[in-house]
Design a protein around this motif. Structure first.
Motif, PDB file in Angstrom:
ATOM      1  N   LEU A   1     -37.303  -0.629   3.907  1.00 14.01           N
ATOM      2  CA  LEU A   1     -36.072  -0.919   4.639  1.00 14.01           C
ATOM      3  C   LEU A   1     -36.363  -1.393   6.054  1.00 14.01           C
ATOM      4  CD1 LEU A   1     -33.748   2.033   3.510  1.00 14.01           C
ATOM      5  CD2 LEU A   1     -33.930  -0.280   2.552  1.00 14.01           C
TER       6      LEU A   1
ATOM      7  N   GLU B   1     -26.316 -11.718   2.439  1.00  9.97           N
ATOM      8  CA  GLU B   1     -26.146 -12.425   3.712  1.00  9.97           C
ATOM      9  C   GLU B   1     -25.652 -13.849   3.481  1.00  9.97           C
ATOM     10  OE1 GLU B   1     -28.592 -13.177   7.881  1.00  9.97           O
ATOM     11  OE2 GLU B   1     -29.561 -12.185   6.188  1.00  9.97           O
TER      12      GLU B   1
ATOM     13  N   VAL C   1     -26.226  -2.829   1.166  1.00 13.06           N
ATOM     14  CA  VAL C   1     -26.993  -3.109  -0.039  1.00 13.06           C
ATOM     15  C   VAL C   1     -26.978  -1.880  -0.932  1.00 13.06           C
ATOM     16  CG1 VAL C   1     -29.303  -3.619  -0.932  1.00 13.06           C
ATOM     17  CG2 VAL C   1     -28.513  -4.707   1.186  1.00 13.06           C
TER      18      VAL C   1
ATOM     19  N   ILE D   1     -35.058  -5.533  -3.349  1.00 12.92           N
ATOM     20  CA  ILE D   1     -34.227  -5.300  -2.161  1.00 12.92           C
ATOM     21  C   ILE D   1     -34.090  -6.582  -1.348  1.00 12.92           C
ATOM     22  CG2 ILE D   1     -34.137  -4.096   0.053  1.00 12.92           C
ATOM     23  CD1 ILE D   1     -35.345  -1.653  -1.362  1.00 12.92           C
ATOM     24  N   GLU D   2     -35.185  -7.293  -1.173  1.00 13.64           N
ATOM     25  CA  GLU D   2     -35.142  -8.532  -0.389  1.00 13.64           C
ATOM     26  C   GLU D   2     -34.253  -9.576  -1.041  1.00 13.64           C
ATOM     27  OE1 GLU D   2     -38.191 -11.648   1.821  1.00 13.64           O
ATOM     28  OE2 GLU D   2     -38.931 -10.386   0.182  1.00 13.64           O
TER      29      GLU D   2
ATOM     30  N   ARG E   1     -30.627  -8.371  -0.466  1.00 10.92           N
ATOM     31  CA  ARG E   1     -30.235  -8.494   0.945  1.00 10.92           C
ATOM     32  C   ARG E   1     -29.989  -9.948   1.312  1.00 10.92           C
ATOM     33  NH1 ARG E   1     -32.471 -10.420   4.992  1.00 10.92           N
ATOM     34  NH2 ARG E   1     -34.541 -10.550   4.029  1.00 10.92           N
ATOM     35  N   THR E   2     -30.871 -10.848   0.883  1.00 11.32           N
ATOM     36  CA  THR E   2     -30.731 -12.270   1.206  1.00 11.32           C
ATOM     37  C   THR E   2     -29.480 -12.851   0.569  1.00 11.32           C
ATOM     38  OG1 THR E   2     -33.132 -12.502   1.370  1.00 11.32           O
ATOM     39  CG2 THR E   2     -31.855 -14.515   1.046  1.00 11.32           C
TER      40      THR E   2
ATOM     41  N   TYR F   1     -28.268   0.710   3.467  1.00  9.56           N
ATOM     42  CA  TYR F   1     -28.785   0.649   2.094  1.00  9.56           C
ATOM     43  C   TYR F   1     -28.481   1.961   1.379  1.00  9.56           C
ATOM     44  CZ  TYR F   1     -32.211   0.749  -1.755  1.00  9.56           C
ATOM     45  OH  TYR F   1     -32.824   0.845  -2.992  1.00  9.56           O
TER      46      TYR F   1
ATOM     47  N   ALA G   1     -25.307 -10.007   7.678  1.00 14.71           N
ATOM     48  CA  ALA G   1     -26.552  -9.326   7.335  1.00 14.71           C
ATOM     49  C   ALA G   1     -26.251  -7.852   7.126  1.00 14.71           C
ATOM     50  CB  ALA G   1     -27.575  -9.501   8.450  1.00 14.71           C
ATOM     51  N   PRO G   2     -26.554  -7.306   5.956  1.00 18.65           N
ATOM     52  CA  PRO G   2     -26.277  -5.883   5.726  1.00 18.65           C
ATOM     53  C   PRO G   2     -27.226  -4.998   6.512  1.00 18.65           C
ATOM     54  CG  PRO G   2     -27.462  -6.816   3.861  1.00 18.65           C
ATOM     55  CD  PRO G   2     -27.152  -7.961   4.793  1.00 18.65           C
TER      56      PRO G   2
ATOM     57  N   ILE H   1     -33.262  -3.369   7.793  1.00 17.52           N
ATOM     58  CA  ILE H   1     -32.123  -2.510   7.486  1.00 17.52           C
ATOM     59  C   ILE H   1     -32.277  -1.215   8.273  1.00 17.52           C
ATOM     60  CG2 ILE H   1     -30.939  -1.212   5.660  1.00 17.52           C
ATOM     61  CD1 ILE H   1     -31.751  -3.468   3.739  1.00 17.52           C
TER      62      ILE H   1
ATOM     63  N   GLN I   1     -37.404  -4.901   6.012  1.00 18.95           N
ATOM     64  CA  GLN I   1     -36.306  -5.785   5.649  1.00 18.95           C
ATOM     65  C   GLN I   1     -35.198  -5.819   6.702  1.00 18.95           C
ATOM     66  OE1 GLN I   1     -36.175  -7.912   3.036  1.00 18.95           O
ATOM     67  NE2 GLN I   1     -38.284  -7.294   2.605  1.00 18.95           N
TER      68      GLN I   1
END
Length: 332
Positions: free
Chosen positions: A165, A140, A99, A132-133, A136-137, A150, A146-147, A170, A168
């Motif tokens: 993070l 994916e 991310v 960020i969410e 990230r979503t 970051y 899934a990363p 990460i 989330q």
């Protein structure tokens, strides 16, 4: 259970080590939209025309035995061609994804677009986390992975980023750029941070992989205090570099020659760095999209830079690595 702030230099006991003690390197790509670096940031004046060039770069890395880590931001995450190019290499472990948050182009859009807010860590914590969410979503969903890493765009981590993070899912941050200070623009000051990886929490669940920068020259041991003292006189910095007294060398092909990068590699390894983190911006894969690559000859030079650096790293016994390899090898 809370993490230490990414903005704070870590205690010495948090430094991370690899069980096998083999030095490693990771190639990260700030995979982002094209925009004019000399103009104010906007939400909509950007492009993604260079994305097709990722295919050639991925093939190049595979031929060299290197697993690139693509740190993807919102415009790239929503580019179908990027997913078409990277989905299979990601699934096969020939590439990795992470991310990269450019808040000015990443929803939700609640903040004013200005220089201070371009550093995501300056945003209200709830807004930083929602951005960020969302990213990230989307990554994916679009890329099928899934990363786990970051990087804040413009290296703009904040007081709350580490805790965000962790929530989330990460496990790795790479926002820290040691020996650089962005505070005059409203961003973080990473001058006192170490180059070596370190843990951001006592439970060792969130790992920081700082980008590698080294000082070279006869005055390099004084670089941490001397270089910042000269920030008002950049011409003197240039003079010190030209006469071999003091030079700051980030490990990137953008604005750094092969010879300079090799000096930086040598200094970092001589100082005991267990991991070298390289980076560059994906728009440099198409001439005209960054200040560093203006012509096809410049692009050939960029590929040759990587080729020569990979060869030198092999000669120095530095192993090509990846986020997965790092997480499997690090002592907990």
């Amino acid at each position: 259970m809370a993490s230490r702030s990414i903005l704070d230099p870590p205690p010495r006991e948090s430094l991370a080590r690899f069980r096998d003690r083999i030095p490693r390197y990771v190639l990260t790509v700030d995979t982002e939209e094209e925009f004019d670096w000399d103009k104010p940031l906007t939400r909509d004046t950007h492009g993604i025309e260079h994305v097709g060039r990722l295919s050639k770069f991925q093939e190049f890395c595979e031929h060299e035995g290197v697993v690139p880590v693509y740190l993807v931001d919102w415009p790239i995450a929503n580019a179908r061609l990027a997913a078409d190019i990277l989905r299979e290499p990601l699934a096969d472990g020939r590439a990795e994804i992470g991310v990269q948050l450019h808040p000015w182009v990443n929803p939700p859009f609640e903040e004013e677009v200005n220089q201070a807010n371009s550093f995501a860590g300056n945003l209200p914590p709830a807004l930083e986390e929602r951005k960020i969410e969302a990213l990230r979503t989307t990554i994916e969903e679009r890329f099928g992975m899934a990363p786990l890493i970051y990087r804040a765009g413009r290296y703009g981590a904040g007081q709350n980023t580490a805790d965000i993070l962790r929530r989330q899912g990460i496990a790795v941050d790479s926002s820290v750029r040691p020996k650089f200070d962005y505070s005059s623009a409203g961003g973080p000051n990473y001058r006192p941070h170490p180059v070596a990886p370190y843990w951001l929490d006592d439970e060792r669940t969130l790992l920081e992989l700082p980008l590698t920068t080294a000082f070279w020259g006869m005055l390099r041991r004084q670089g941490d205090w001397l270089y910042p003292a000269l920030w008002r006189v950049p011409a003197l910095r240039g003079l010190l570099a030209r006469v071999g007294l003091l030079e700051r060398v980030p490990l990137t092909p953008e604005g750094v020659s092969v010879e300079e990068a090799i000096r930086g590699i040598d200094m970092a390894l001589d100082d005991g760095a267990p991991l070298l983190m390289f980076s560059f911006h994906s728009p440099s894969l198409r001439p005209g999209d960054t200040p560093y690559v203006r012509t096809e000859d410049d692009l050939d030079t960029l590929y040759d830079w990587w080729r020569r650096i990979f060869t030198y790293l092999q000669q120095r016994g530095v192993k090509p690595s990846s986020v997965t390899d790092v997480m499997n090898a690090v002592e907990r």
